[in-house]
Write a protein that holds these residues in place. Structure first.
Motif, short mmCIF file in Angstrom:
data_model
loop_
_atom_site.label_atom_id
_atom_site.label_comp_id
_atom_site.label_asym_id
_atom_site.label_seq_id
_atom_site.Cartn_x
_atom_site.Cartn_y
_atom_site.Cartn_z
N ALA A 1 0.88 -1.17 0.00
CA ALA A 1 0.00 0.00 0.00
C ALA A 1 0.92 1.21 0.00
O ALA A 1 2.13 1.08 0.18
CB ALA A 1 -0.88 0.01 1.25
N ASN A 2 0.37 2.41 -0.21
CA ASN A 2 1.27 3.56 -0.21
C ASN A 2 1.74 3.91 1.20
O ASN A 2 2.58 4.78 1.39
CB ASN A 2 0.66 4.77 -0.95
CG ASN A 2 -0.62 5.23 -0.27
OD1 ASN A 2 -1.04 4.64 0.73
ND2 ASN A 2 -1.23 6.27 -0.82
N ARG B 1 20.56 -6.04 -6.34
CA ARG B 1 19.51 -6.27 -7.33
C ARG B 1 18.15 -5.89 -6.76
O ARG B 1 17.33 -5.27 -7.40
CB ARG B 1 19.53 -7.75 -7.73
CG ARG B 1 18.92 -8.05 -9.07
CD ARG B 1 19.05 -9.51 -9.41
NE ARG B 1 18.59 -10.37 -8.31
CZ ARG B 1 18.61 -11.70 -8.37
NH1 ARG B 1 19.06 -12.30 -9.43
NH2 ARG B 1 18.18 -12.43 -7.34
N GLU B 2 17.93 -6.25 -5.49
CA GLU B 2 16.66 -5.98 -4.83
C GLU B 2 16.48 -4.48 -4.59
O GLU B 2 15.40 -3.93 -4.80
CB GLU B 2 16.63 -6.76 -3.51
CG GLU B 2 15.29 -6.97 -2.90
CD GLU B 2 14.29 -7.71 -3.77
OE1 GLU B 2 14.68 -8.57 -4.58
OE2 GLU B 2 13.09 -7.39 -3.64
N LEU C 1 10.84 -3.95 4.68
CA LEU C 1 12.08 -4.45 5.26
C LEU C 1 12.68 -5.48 4.32
O LEU C 1 11.94 -6.33 3.80
CB LEU C 1 11.80 -5.12 6.62
CG LEU C 1 11.06 -4.26 7.67
CD1 LEU C 1 10.69 -5.12 8.88
CD2 LEU C 1 11.94 -3.08 8.08
N LEU C 2 13.98 -5.40 4.12
CA LEU C 2 14.64 -6.40 3.27
C LEU C 2 15.51 -7.31 4.14
O LEU C 2 16.48 -6.85 4.75
CB LEU C 2 15.53 -5.72 2.21
CG LEU C 2 16.33 -6.69 1.33
CD1 LEU C 2 15.41 -7.62 0.53
CD2 LEU C 2 17.26 -5.94 0.39
N GLY D 1 13.34 -0.99 -7.62
CA GLY D 1 12.36 0.08 -7.76
C GLY D 1 11.64 0.41 -6.48
O GLY D 1 11.73 1.52 -5.99
N LEU D 2 10.96 -0.57 -5.87
CA LEU D 2 10.22 -0.28 -4.64
C LEU D 2 11.19 0.09 -3.52
O LEU D 2 12.22 -0.57 -3.36
CB LEU D 2 9.38 -1.50 -4.24
CG LEU D 2 8.18 -1.77 -5.15
CD1 LEU D 2 7.58 -3.13 -4.83
CD2 LEU D 2 7.14 -0.68 -4.99
N PRO D 3 10.87 1.10 -2.75
CA PRO D 3 11.83 1.54 -1.73
C PRO D 3 11.84 0.61 -0.50
O PRO D 3 10.78 0.13 -0.08
CB PRO D 3 11.31 2.92 -1.33
CG PRO D 3 9.85 2.86 -1.60
CD PRO D 3 9.65 1.92 -2.76
N TYR D 4 13.02 0.37 0.03
CA TYR D 4 13.13 -0.34 1.31
C TYR D 4 13.48 0.69 2.38
O TYR D 4 14.19 1.66 2.10
CB TYR D 4 14.22 -1.41 1.25
CG TYR D 4 13.73 -2.67 0.55
CD1 TYR D 4 12.97 -3.60 1.23
CD2 TYR D 4 14.02 -2.89 -0.79
CE1 TYR D 4 12.49 -4.74 0.60
CE2 TYR D 4 13.55 -4.04 -1.43
CZ TYR D 4 12.79 -4.95 -0.72
OH TYR D 4 12.33 -6.07 -1.35
#
Ligand code: ABU
Length: 364
Positions: free
Chosen positions: A9-10, A75-76, A15-16, A80-83
């Protein structure tokens, strides 16, 4: 491979995780997943922590290998999506490699299980934190063993990695202060056979080791071959090894499980305490026994992961610390009426909140 717990969701906070799921050295990553799932459930259902946000967790398999860890994390992060934070690794070698990169993304990194002393160096690893005891502090337990059994001679053997050299140097310094004689210090890169023969030639009886568990299996097999085992030989290993580590099959080991068990018989394992011995309630109101009760009743419980039990509690806790740090960051940004306050948490401020988030925890 990666998974995602929680929905996007926005208002999603991402968390990675860096988990050693395969490879050699220490591959307890799978044991981290259920505690992570439990913590995310508890946090996302707690109206007081990160209200309005949804905390999610993806992971990469770092394979306990630096190159793989850096490549897959990169790579992760590029995807694109921010962590908002990096969590891991469980192997210090991977934590050291990735922490020298993640801070360049302005990401704070928090490990559930990396115990190398070098990771406390804030100059080298400016945004790295961990919730496990640095390994050299466990040397005190090894020194107490020496005292308890009146051992006055000791040999050491360690894998040639900075992690284990620093731990061994610390042990030797403490042992020398106790007037213990260091009869030999053996170092190997990959094949320990010549070093194990040297231990035998020096008539080593008490042997302090510092190495990953795949190399410990190679040491035990070499010890079997040179006859360095029996009632008079005591091996001391790291307490974070998987339980019955000597029985794990490995390509470069040609000893039978019976031969490995013969050498491992009577070994000591030294580690920090992994579960609070006092039945007190943590931030989510659970005691250790209540946590374990929930863990064992969860449909995702896998008895094969019991050999990595040391990782259960710290895996649950590190998600809480990440959440509390993000919560603190969000609160601070709103207090400052920062332009970012109306947006998902900006990563810049997370670092300063890690300590605040861990008032009842040891973060090193
Ligand atoms: N979680 C295992 C600890 C060993 C390491 O720090 O690499």
């Amino acid at each position: 491979m990666n998974i995602c717990y929680g929905s996007e969701a926005n208002t999603t906070l991402r968390l990675l995780g860096l988990l050693p799921m395969s490879g050699q050295g220490w591959i307890g990553g799978e044991a981290v997943l259920l505690p992570v799932k439990m913590a995310l459930h508890d946090i996302n259902n707690d109206p007081h922590i990160l209200p309005g946000y949804n905390l999610t967790y993806n992971y990469i398999d770092s394979m306990c290998t630096e190159g793989v860890a850096v490549y897959r994390m990169f790579r992760e992060l590029q995807a694109g999506l921010p962590y908002h934070m990096v969590l891991g690794d469980g192997c210090s070698t991977c934590s050291a490699a990735t922490a020298q990169v993640s801070y360049l993304w302005n990401l704070t990194q928090l490990s559930y299980g990396s115990s190398s002393p070098i990771l406390s160096d804030r100059k080298r690893f400016p945004k790295f934190f961990r919730i496990v005891t640095p390994e050299q502090k466990v040397n005190e337990a090894r020194i107490q063993l020496m005292r308890k059994f009146d051992w006055n001679k000791v040999a050491t053997i360690h894998q040639a990695l900075e992690f284990f050299s620093v731990v061994t140097d610390d042990f030797v310094r403490r042992a020398s202060d106790l007037n213990v004689t260091i009869i030999t210090q053996e170092i190997f890169v990959h094949d320990p056979m010549s070093r194990v023969k040297n231990l035998k030639e020096h008539d080593a009886r008490i042997i302090m080791t510092a190495m990953y568990e795949d190399r410990a299996r190679a040491v035990l097999c070499a010890a079997y071959k040179v006859g360095l085992y029996g009632a008079k030989i005591v091996w001391v290993f790291a307490g974070w090894f998987s339980r019955t580590f000597w029985l794990v099959k490995q390509d470069d080991i040609d000893c039978t499980p019976e031969q490995m068990a013969l050498v491992a018989e009577g070994a000591f394992f030294t580690s920090a305490v992994h579960f609070n011995p006092i039945e007190e309630r943590g931030i989510h109101g659970m005691t250790v026994s209540e946590f374990l009760d929930r863990y064992y009743k969860d449909p995702d419980y896998n008895p094969d992961l019991e050999i990595y039990k040391v990782a259960f509690g710290q895996s649950y806790d590190h998600i809480w610390i990440a959440a509390l740090a993000l919560h603190c960051t969000d609160t601070e940004l709103r207090r400052r009426d920062s332009p970012t306050a109306s947006h998902p948490i900006h990563t810049l401020c997370v670092r300063c909140c890690v300590h605040d988030a861990s008032v009842n925890k040891d973060v090193f």
